[in-house]
Design a protein around this motif. Structure first.
Motif, PDB file in Angstrom:
ATOM      1  N   VAL A 148      17.865   5.909  12.481  1.00 38.39           N
ATOM      2  CA  VAL A 148      18.106   6.647  11.304  1.00 38.39           C
ATOM      3  C   VAL A 148      17.173   6.430  10.127  1.00 38.39           C
ATOM      4  CG1 VAL A 148      19.786   6.724   9.486  1.00 38.39           C
ATOM      5  CG2 VAL A 148      20.622   6.810  11.828  1.00 38.39           C
ATOM      6  N   LEU A 149      16.736   4.975  10.059  1.00 36.03           N
ATOM      7  CA  LEU A 149      15.796   4.521   9.041  1.00 36.03           C
ATOM      8  C   LEU A 149      14.391   5.098   9.342  1.00 36.03           C
ATOM      9  CD1 LEU A 149      14.495   2.580   6.996  1.00 36.03           C
ATOM     10  CD2 LEU A 149      14.538   0.793   8.630  1.00 36.03           C
ATOM     11  N   LEU A 150      14.111   5.120  10.717  1.00 37.84           N
ATOM     12  CA  LEU A 150      12.737   5.910  11.067  1.00 37.84           C
ATOM     13  C   LEU A 150      12.691   7.171  10.858  1.00 37.84           C
ATOM     14  CD1 LEU A 150      11.978   3.658  14.536  1.00 37.84           C
ATOM     15  CD2 LEU A 150      10.536   3.853  12.373  1.00 37.84           C
ATOM     16  N   ARG A 157      21.494  11.309  -5.637  1.00 36.12           N
ATOM     17  CA  ARG A 157      21.800  10.133  -6.169  1.00 36.12           C
ATOM     18  C   ARG A 157      20.796   9.370  -6.855  1.00 36.12           C
ATOM     19  NH1 ARG A 157      24.515   6.220  -1.881  1.00 36.12           N
ATOM     20  NH2 ARG A 157      26.207   7.431  -2.418  1.00 36.12           N
ATOM     21  N   TYR A 158      19.477   9.819  -6.277  1.00 32.44           N
ATOM     22  CA  TYR A 158      18.188   9.358  -7.097  1.00 32.44           C
ATOM     23  C   TYR A 158      17.204  10.700  -7.396  1.00 32.44           C
ATOM     24  CZ  TYR A 158      19.779   5.079  -5.019  1.00 32.44           C
ATOM     25  OH  TYR A 158      20.565   4.046  -4.837  1.00 32.44           O
ATOM     26  N   SER A 159      16.653  10.374  -8.700  1.00 36.94           N
ATOM     27  CA  SER A 159      15.959  11.584  -9.137  1.00 36.94           C
ATOM     28  C   SER A 159      14.415  11.852  -8.543  1.00 36.94           C
ATOM     29  CB  SER A 159      15.746  11.645 -10.716  1.00 36.94           C
ATOM     30  OG  SER A 159      15.069  10.441 -11.021  1.00 36.94           O
ATOM     31  N   GLY A 160      14.088  10.445  -8.100  1.00 38.34           N
ATOM     32  CA  GLY A 160      12.761  10.561  -7.473  1.00 38.34           C
ATOM     33  C   GLY A 160      12.780  11.277  -6.004  1.00 38.34           C
ATOM     34  N   MET A 161      11.377  11.504  -5.497  1.00 38.84           N
ATOM     35  CA  MET A 161      11.265  12.200  -4.446  1.00 38.84           C
ATOM     36  C   MET A 161      10.645  11.106  -3.452  1.00 38.84           C
ATOM     37  SD  MET A 161      11.844  15.632  -4.258  1.00 38.84           S
ATOM     38  CE  MET A 161      10.455  16.220  -3.227  1.00 38.84           C
ATOM     39  N   MET A 162      10.766  10.881  -2.173  1.00 38.63           N
ATOM     40  CA  MET A 162      10.049  10.007  -1.215  1.00 38.63           C
ATOM     41  C   MET A 162       9.227  10.921  -0.350  1.00 38.63           C
ATOM     42  SD  MET A 162      11.293   6.789   0.853  1.00 38.63           S
ATOM     43  CE  MET A 162      10.762   6.656   2.819  1.00 38.63           C
ATOM     44  N   PRO A 163       7.804  10.653  -0.397  1.00 38.59           N
ATOM     45  CA  PRO A 163       6.757  11.178   0.776  1.00 38.59           C
ATOM     46  C   PRO A 163       7.567  10.793   2.276  1.00 38.59           C
ATOM     47  CG  PRO A 163       5.842   9.517  -0.471  1.00 38.59           C
ATOM     48  CD  PRO A 163       7.161   9.299  -0.906  1.00 38.59           C
ATOM     49  N   GLN A 164       6.732  11.477   3.120  1.00 40.03           N
ATOM     50  CA  GLN A 164       7.049  11.020   4.356  1.00 40.03           C
ATOM     51  C   GLN A 164       5.799  10.297   5.187  1.00 40.03           C
ATOM     52  OE1 GLN A 164       7.758  14.578   6.468  1.00 40.03           O
ATOM     53  NE2 GLN A 164       9.341  15.266   4.788  1.00 40.03           N
ATOM     54  N   GLU A 171      14.133  13.197   7.340  1.00 38.95           N
ATOM     55  CA  GLU A 171      15.436  13.665   7.899  1.00 38.95           C
ATOM     56  C   GLU A 171      16.380  12.603   7.111  1.00 38.95           C
ATOM     57  OE1 GLU A 171      15.698  13.905  12.168  1.00 38.95           O
ATOM     58  OE2 GLU A 171      13.908  14.338  12.289  1.00 38.95           O
ATOM     59  N   ARG A 172      17.301  13.311   6.227  1.00 37.41           N
ATOM     60  CA  ARG A 172      18.142  12.756   5.438  1.00 37.41           C
ATOM     61  C   ARG A 172      19.256  11.891   6.096  1.00 37.41           C
ATOM     62  NH1 ARG A 172      18.985  12.322   0.143  1.00 37.41           N
ATOM     63  NH2 ARG A 172      17.110  13.777  -0.455  1.00 37.41           N
ATOM     64  N   PRO A 173      19.509  10.562   6.072  1.00 40.54           N
ATOM     65  CA  PRO A 173      20.738  10.052   6.768  1.00 40.54           C
ATOM     66  C   PRO A 173      22.216  10.214   5.780  1.00 40.54           C
ATOM     67  CG  PRO A 173      19.052   8.486   5.793  1.00 40.54           C
ATOM     68  CD  PRO A 173      18.704   9.777   5.182  1.00 40.54           C
ATOM     69  N   ALA A 206       0.904  -1.230   0.098  1.00 36.93           N
ATOM     70  CA  ALA A 206       0.082   0.031   0.029  1.00 36.93           C
ATOM     71  C   ALA A 206       1.100   1.150   0.059  1.00 36.93           C
ATOM     72  CB  ALA A 206      -1.024   0.010   1.160  1.00 36.93           C
ATOM     73  N   ASN A 207       2.152   1.201   0.515  1.00 36.15           N
ATOM     74  CA  ASN A 207       2.732   2.497   0.747  1.00 36.15           C
ATOM     75  C   ASN A 207       3.952   2.616   0.017  1.00 36.15           C
ATOM     76  OD1 ASN A 207       1.135   4.016   3.027  1.00 36.15           O
ATOM     77  ND2 ASN A 207       1.406   1.849   3.749  1.00 36.15           N
ATOM     78  N   CYS A 208       4.694   1.324  -0.338  1.00 35.47           N
ATOM     79  CA  CYS A 208       6.185   1.470  -0.709  1.00 35.47           C
ATOM     80  C   CYS A 208       6.254   1.113  -2.257  1.00 35.47           C
ATOM     81  CB  CYS A 208       7.096   0.703   0.210  1.00 35.47           C
ATOM     82  SG  CYS A 208       6.603   1.169   2.169  1.00 35.47           S
TER      83      CYS A 208
END
Ligand code: HEC
Length: 139
Positions: free
Chosen positions: A72-74, A90-97, A81-83, A40-42
Motif C-alpha cells: 500500500v505504501l509503495l 485532509r492535506y492541502s499539499g500535493m505529493m509527486p510520484q 494510488e491513494r490508500p 533529496a526526495n522527501c
C-alpha cells in the motif's frame, strides 16, 4: 510590536532552543544512504524529523501509511494510488510520484522512513518494490 532590544533577546533565546534541539540530536557521522535519499526526495515537504506541516503535508510518524502494508505504501509513493487510510482532502499539499526511482533506492529510502522518526516497521526489500511495479503494470 516587540521593542528591538527585546526582539534580539527573543531571537537569541530561539537560537539557543534550536541549538539545544529540543532534545533531538543531529545524527552522528555521515548520512546513511537512506538519509541521503530522504533528504533529496522527501524532506522538503515531510521535514527533517518527519514531522510534516500541519494541514499541508502529513507527518511520516504517527500516520497509518508509512508503517503499514508495504505494498500500500509503495503504490502510494510510486504511483499515487491513494490508500484507504489517506482520505482525499485532509492535506492541502500535493505529493509527486516516485516510481522513477530504482527498486534498490526505493527499498533503502522506505526502509529508512519505516525505521526513523520513532517508527519501528519492517524494512522494504527491492523484491517488494519489483512486485508493486509489476502489479501496477498489470503483470
Ligand atoms: C511536494 C511535497 C511532497 C514530497 C516531496 C513528498 N511528499 Fe509525501 N505527502 C505529501 C502530501 C501533500 C501528502 C498527503 C497527500 C494527500 O492526502 O493527498 C503526502 C503523504 C504521504 C504519505 C502518507 C502519510 C499518511 O498520512 O499516512 C506518505 C507515506 C508519504 N507522503 C511519503 C513520502 C515519501 C517517502 C516521500 C519521498 C520519496 C514523499 N512523501 C515526498 C507531500 C509530499
Amino acid at each position: 510590536m516587540i521593542a528591538p532590544g527585546r526582539g534580539a533577546a527573543l531571537a537569541g533565546a530561539a537560537a539557543a532552543l534550536l541549538l539545544a534541539g529540543c532534545g533531538q540530536k543531529p545524527p552522528a557521522g555521515p548520512p546513511s544512504p537512506g538519509q541521503r535519499l530522504y533528504a533529496a526526495n522527501c524532506l522538503a515537504c515531510h521535514q527533517p524529523g518527519g514531522e510534516g506541516v500541519p494541514g499541508v503535508q502529513p507527518p511520516l510518524a504517527g500516520t497509518p501509511v508509512p508503517t503499514g502494508d508495504p505494498q500500500v505504501l509503495l503504490r502510494w509513493v510510486m504511483f499515487g494510488e491513494r490508500p484507504a487510510a489517506l482520505p482525499r482532502g485532509r492535506y492541502s499539499g500535493m505529493m509527486p510520484q516516485f516510481g522513477y526511482l530504482s527498486d534498490e533506492d526505493l527499498a533503502v529510502l522506505l526502509s529508512y522512513v519505516r525505521s526513523s522518526f520513532g517508527n519501528h516497521a519492517a524494512p522494504v526489500t527491492p523484491a517488494m518494490v519489483a512486485a508493486a511495479r509489476s502489479a501496477h503494470r498489470g503483470g
